[in-house]
Write a protein that holds these residues in place. Structure first.
Motif, PDB file in Angstrom:
ATOM      1  N   HIS A  91       0.802  -1.225   0.000  1.00 40.20           N
ATOM      2  CA  HIS A  91       0.000   0.000   0.000  1.00 40.20           C
ATOM      3  C   HIS A  91       0.835   1.276   0.000  1.00 40.20           C
ATOM      4  CE1 HIS A  91      -3.608  -2.393   0.654  1.00 40.20           C
ATOM      5  NE2 HIS A  91      -2.933  -3.061   1.567  1.00 40.20           N
ATOM      6  N   ASP A  92       2.144   1.133  -0.160  1.00 39.51           N
ATOM      7  CA  ASP A  92       3.007   2.316  -0.089  1.00 39.51           C
ATOM      8  C   ASP A  92       2.598   3.380  -1.107  1.00 39.51           C
ATOM      9  OD1 ASP A  92       4.260   0.650   1.668  1.00 39.51           O
ATOM     10  OD2 ASP A  92       6.241   0.800   0.751  1.00 39.51           O
ATOM     11  N   ALA A  93       2.479   2.981  -2.365  1.00 41.80           N
ATOM     12  CA  ALA A  93       2.201   3.954  -3.419  1.00 41.80           C
ATOM     13  C   ALA A  93       0.830   4.600  -3.227  1.00 41.80           C
ATOM     14  CB  ALA A  93       2.286   3.284  -4.795  1.00 41.80           C
ATOM     15  N   SER A  94      -0.194   3.775  -3.006  1.00 38.59           N
ATOM     16  CA  SER A  94      -1.546   4.308  -2.871  1.00 38.59           C
ATOM     17  C   SER A  94      -1.683   5.250  -1.686  1.00 38.59           C
ATOM     18  CB  SER A  94      -2.553   3.159  -2.715  1.00 38.59           C
ATOM     19  OG  SER A  94      -2.622   2.372  -3.870  1.00 38.59           O
ATOM     20  N   HIS A 272     -11.459   6.340   4.572  1.00 38.47           N
ATOM     21  CA  HIS A 272     -10.474   5.258   4.718  1.00 38.47           C
ATOM     22  C   HIS A 272     -10.215   4.566   3.376  1.00 38.47           C
ATOM     23  CE1 HIS A 272      -8.737   2.244   7.850  1.00 38.47           C
ATOM     24  NE2 HIS A 272      -7.960   2.327   6.780  1.00 38.47           N
ATOM     25  N   VAL A 273      -9.740   5.343   2.438  1.00 33.71           N
ATOM     26  CA  VAL A 273      -9.500   4.823   1.091  1.00 33.71           C
ATOM     27  C   VAL A 273      -8.017   4.888   0.706  1.00 33.71           C
ATOM     28  CG1 VAL A 273     -11.823   5.328   0.264  1.00 33.71           C
ATOM     29  CG2 VAL A 273     -10.052   7.101   0.106  1.00 33.71           C
ATOM     30  N   GLY A 274      -7.134   5.013   1.723  1.00 34.07           N
ATOM     31  CA  GLY A 274      -5.719   5.180   1.433  1.00 34.07           C
ATOM     32  C   GLY A 274      -5.129   4.104   0.541  1.00 34.07           C
ATOM     33  N   GLY A 275      -5.471   2.850   0.778  1.00 34.35           N
ATOM     34  CA  GLY A 275      -4.902   1.764  -0.012  1.00 34.35           C
ATOM     35  C   GLY A 275      -5.749   1.325  -1.179  1.00 34.35           C
ATOM     36  N   ALA A 276      -6.944   1.880  -1.303  1.00 33.16           N
ATOM     37  CA  ALA A 276      -7.906   1.408  -2.305  1.00 33.16           C
ATOM     38  C   ALA A 276      -7.730   2.161  -3.624  1.00 33.16           C
ATOM     39  CB  ALA A 276      -9.331   1.563  -1.780  1.00 33.16           C
ATOM     40  N   SER A 277      -6.748   1.738  -4.399  1.00 32.33           N
ATOM     41  CA  SER A 277      -6.536   2.337  -5.709  1.00 32.33           C
ATOM     42  C   SER A 277      -6.120   1.247  -6.680  1.00 32.33           C
ATOM     43  CB  SER A 277      -5.459   3.431  -5.647  1.00 32.33           C
ATOM     44  OG  SER A 277      -4.162   2.868  -5.698  1.00 32.33           O
ATOM     45  N   SER A 278      -5.972   1.627  -7.940  1.00 31.12           N
ATOM     46  CA  SER A 278      -5.576   0.647  -8.958  1.00 31.12           C
ATOM     47  C   SER A 278      -4.164   0.123  -8.738  1.00 31.12           C
ATOM     48  CB  SER A 278      -5.678   1.280 -10.350  1.00 31.12           C
ATOM     49  OG  SER A 278      -4.847   2.433 -10.439  1.00 31.12           O
ATOM     50  N   ALA A 279      -3.401   0.791  -7.871  1.00 30.67           N
ATOM     51  CA  ALA A 279      -2.042   0.315  -7.583  1.00 30.67           C
ATOM     52  C   ALA A 279      -2.047  -0.904  -6.675  1.00 30.67           C
ATOM     53  CB  ALA A 279      -1.223   1.442  -6.945  1.00 30.67           C
ATOM     54  N   PHE A 280      -3.175  -1.184  -6.024  1.00 32.00           N
ATOM     55  CA  PHE A 280      -3.222  -2.257  -5.040  1.00 32.00           C
ATOM     56  C   PHE A 280      -3.072  -3.646  -5.654  1.00 32.00           C
ATOM     57  CE2 PHE A 280      -6.254  -5.369  -3.154  1.00 32.00           C
ATOM     58  CZ  PHE A 280      -5.486  -5.740  -2.058  1.00 32.00           C
ATOM     59  N   THR A 281      -3.890  -3.977  -6.638  1.00 32.78           N
ATOM     60  CA  THR A 281      -3.957  -5.353  -7.138  1.00 32.78           C
ATOM     61  C   THR A 281      -2.625  -5.875  -7.684  1.00 32.78           C
ATOM     62  OG1 THR A 281      -6.333  -5.163  -7.577  1.00 32.78           O
ATOM     63  CG2 THR A 281      -5.142  -6.921  -8.710  1.00 32.78           C
ATOM     64  N   ALA A 284      -0.278  -6.435  -4.701  1.00 31.61           N
ATOM     65  CA  ALA A 284      -0.726  -7.541  -3.861  1.00 31.61           C
ATOM     66  C   ALA A 284      -0.493  -8.884  -4.546  1.00 31.61           C
ATOM     67  CB  ALA A 284      -2.197  -7.377  -3.512  1.00 31.61           C
ATOM     68  N   THR A 285      -0.716  -8.929  -5.845  1.00 31.22           N
ATOM     69  CA  THR A 285      -0.488 -10.167  -6.597  1.00 31.22           C
ATOM     70  C   THR A 285       0.974 -10.578  -6.543  1.00 31.22           C
ATOM     71  OG1 THR A 285      -2.341  -9.663  -8.093  1.00 31.22           O
ATOM     72  CG2 THR A 285      -0.701 -11.261  -8.865  1.00 31.22           C
ATOM     73  N   ARG A 286       1.870  -9.605  -6.713  1.00 30.85           N
ATOM     74  CA  ARG A 286       3.301  -9.922  -6.636  1.00 30.85           C
ATOM     75  C   ARG A 286       3.673 -10.456  -5.260  1.00 30.85           C
ATOM     76  NH1 ARG A 286       3.983  -5.159  -9.864  1.00 30.85           N
ATOM     77  NH2 ARG A 286       4.494  -3.885  -8.040  1.00 30.85           N
ATOM     78  N   LEU A 287       3.133  -9.826  -4.214  1.00 31.19           N
ATOM     79  CA  LEU A 287       3.429 -10.294  -2.859  1.00 31.19           C
ATOM     80  C   LEU A 287       2.956 -11.731  -2.668  1.00 31.19           C
ATOM     81  CD1 LEU A 287       4.262  -9.938   0.115  1.00 31.19           C
ATOM     82  CD2 LEU A 287       1.947  -9.050   0.537  1.00 31.19           C
TER      83      LEU A 287
END
Length: 307
Positions: A91-94, A272-281, A284-287
């Motif tokens: 979630h760093d970027a988002s 509370h939408v800090g991590g909820a962006s297109s950068a998440f998926t 998260a998939t890589r992790l």
């Protein structure tokens, strides 16, 4: 084959086959029909909180891999021996983007312009605070704190970092100050950005004394957890016109519709939408690919936070 559950078929398809693991779908809304076989669980990113107690019904659960960075309260819900990993880094970027967006929107009075646009009013031109030349204090200098500092630097600001204890700096800050230095640091900064985990130490960290130490007209940005801030104290300081606030998280949360924070001048709230962006998926998939691959191979795991 070791049974691993992911929160939806889209996650199974995205992560792909992992040798030695059976990937299944489980959103935790009902007991798992093969509870005795489940070894690894990835709970849903959104809305998982009320469902997590079902984890205690898995007798041989070995690992829970969260899709969130925060994990407060989760260890108490795990069966004995189960390990917990969070999604640090995902979630760093988002979250860093939103921290900067909230800071800019609040300083430049964007909420006033949004209201005026809805009312078809052309506001007169006045001078608004800029982010440039501001002194910004980032409280919490983990991976997200560093991501925030990296995005702030091009805005011609002075960034100061605070962590649980003092340590050497990096390419972004000369040094990292300890949290015990806050009383001396707060009066010297125009913007304070919170990105600490919620714990016994940080709960209520931003209390009346903390806010009183901030200069008049300064801005508090919270992208951490609502419980880090004493809401009643913030209401008092904001109502007096001393402090502005941009909040992605609140205490309580969701914020009741009759709560005074909604209507206070200089307060900007996002849900509370800090991590909820297109950068998440993709992150998260890589992790998950890396973590499950390491698990299957018996290699060390990332981001273990419990035990």
């Amino acid at each position: 084959m070791v049974l691993v559950t992911l929160p939806g078929q889209e996650w199974v398809d995205a992560v792909g086959p992992v040798p030695g693991l059976e990937l299944g779908v489980w959103d935790l809304s009902e007991p798992h029909p093969r509870a005795k076989e489940v070894r690894v669980v990835v709970p849903p990113y959104l809305g998982a909180g009320p469902r997590l107690p079902v984890l205690s019904t898995l007798p041989d659960l070995d690992l829970v891999q969260l899709l969130t960075a925060g994990y407060d309260g989760v260890p108490d819900l795990l069966p004995p021996g189960a390990r917990l990993a969070n999604a640090a880094g995902v979630h760093d970027a988002s979250t860093a983007e939103l921290a900067v967006a909230l800071t800019l929107a609040s300083l430049r009075d964007v909420p006033d312009f949004v209201v005026a646009q809805r009312e078809h009013r052309w506001l007169p031109t006045t001078m608004h605070p800029a982010l440039a030349d501001k002194r910004v204090l980032v409280v919490g200098y983990g991976s997200i704190g560093r991501a925030i500092a990296a995005r702030l630097t091009p805005f011609e600001v002075t960034v100061t970092a605070v962590a649980s204890r003092a340590r050497a700096g990096d390419e972004l800050v000369r040094s990292v100050h300890g949290v015990d230095e806050l009383p001396d640091l707060l009066p010297q900064h125009d913007v304070v950005i919170l990105i600490v985990p919620l714990s016994e130490v940080t709960a209520g960290l931003v209390d009346d004394a903390f806010l009183a130490a901030m200069p008049d007209g300064s801005l508090l940005v919270n992208v951490a957890r609502g419980g880090v801030v004493d809401t009643d104290a913030l209401v008092r300081h904001a109502r007096a016109g001393r402090i502005r606030a941009a909040l992605d998280v609140t205490d309580p949360e969701p914020l009741p519709e009759d709560h005074p924070l909604w209507d206070l001048p200089g307060v900007l709230i996002t849900p509370h939408v800090g991590g909820a962006s297109s950068a998440f998926t993709p992150r998260a998939t890589r992790l998950l690919r890396e973590q499950l691959g390491a698990y299957a191979a018996g290699l060390p795991l990332r981001n273990l936070v419990h035990p």
